[in-house]
Design a protein around this motif. Structure first.
Motif, PDB file in Angstrom:
ATOM      1  N   ILE A  11       0.842  -1.205   0.000  1.00  0.00           N
ATOM      2  CA  ILE A  11       0.000   0.000   0.000  1.00  0.00           C
ATOM      3  C   ILE A  11       0.873   1.249   0.000  1.00  0.00           C
ATOM      4  CG2 ILE A  11      -1.686   1.319   1.347  1.00  0.00           C
ATOM      5  CD1 ILE A  11      -2.811  -1.496   2.215  1.00  0.00           C
ATOM      6  N   ILE A  12       1.958   1.234   0.743  1.00  0.00           N
ATOM      7  CA  ILE A  12       2.894   2.369   0.740  1.00  0.00           C
ATOM      8  C   ILE A  12       3.479   2.568  -0.649  1.00  0.00           C
ATOM      9  CG2 ILE A  12       5.161   3.126   1.587  1.00  0.00           C
ATOM     10  CD1 ILE A  12       4.300   1.873   4.319  1.00  0.00           C
ATOM     11  N   PHE A  13       3.834   1.483  -1.331  1.00  0.00           N
ATOM     12  CA  PHE A  13       4.313   1.557  -2.712  1.00  0.00           C
ATOM     13  C   PHE A  13       3.300   2.292  -3.589  1.00  0.00           C
ATOM     14  CE2 PHE A  13       3.389  -0.845  -6.679  1.00  0.00           C
ATOM     15  CZ  PHE A  13       4.351  -0.262  -7.494  1.00  0.00           C
ATOM     16  N   ALA A  14       2.040   1.901  -3.497  1.00  0.00           N
ATOM     17  CA  ALA A  14       0.994   2.533  -4.311  1.00  0.00           C
ATOM     18  C   ALA A  14       0.810   3.997  -3.926  1.00  0.00           C
ATOM     19  CB  ALA A  14      -0.319   1.772  -4.156  1.00  0.00           C
ATOM     20  N   ALA A  15       0.826   4.289  -2.643  1.00  0.00           N
ATOM     21  CA  ALA A  15       0.644   5.670  -2.184  1.00  0.00           C
ATOM     22  C   ALA A  15       1.779   6.572  -2.648  1.00  0.00           C
ATOM     23  CB  ALA A  15       0.518   5.699  -0.660  1.00  0.00           C
ATOM     24  N   ILE A  16       3.009   6.091  -2.555  1.00  0.00           N
ATOM     25  CA  ILE A  16       4.155   6.882  -3.010  1.00  0.00           C
ATOM     26  C   ILE A  16       4.052   7.132  -4.508  1.00  0.00           C
ATOM     27  CG2 ILE A  16       6.660   6.831  -3.395  1.00  0.00           C
ATOM     28  CD1 ILE A  16       6.880   5.356  -0.684  1.00  0.00           C
TER      29      ILE A  16
END
Length: 121
Positions: A11-16
């Motif tokens: 999810i952090i990957f997608a948010a970044i």
């Protein structure tokens, strides 16, 4: 805990990625970008659990090899296939970034944990 940590990293990957492209919708947007990779991560975890149930000597799911690598490959491969199937972008640069980021996170934290455990021994 490892399943939750892995999901948060995806999810952090997608948010970044969304933030770097000035895309909006916050959490909902990040989840809409992350879902194909989360499905891939679930496939990877199913493979890791199946292998560990079949073979009592199979590596622990927290090991970088092969568990972390299986999770990484399943996450990226399934994620890209699902994005392509749903008409989402799979530009070459995106594939490279997704592959490297998920390698660094999904395998990387396992390597660090293994090193820390080895130092404690």
């Amino acid at each position: 805990m490892a399943v939750v940590a892995d999901a948060l990293l995806v999810i952090i990957f997608a948010a970044i990625g969304r933030q770097s492209h000035d895309e909006t919708n916050g959490v909902v947007g990040a989840l809409s970008t992350a879902w194909p990779f989360l499905v891939g991560l679930a496939v990877g975890w199913a493979l890791v659990f199946a292998a560990s149930r079949r073979n009592r000597t199979a590596p622990h799911p927290l090991r970088a090899w092969p568990a972390g690598v299986v999770l990484w490959v399943a996450t990226v491969l399934c994620g890209m296939l699902l994005r392509a199937a749903t008409g989402e972008g799979t530009a070459f640069a995106f594939i490279i970034v997704a592959t490297l980021f998920n390698l660094l996170t999904l395998v990387g934290w396992r390597l660090l944990a293994q090193l820390a455990a080895a130092r404690r021994r």
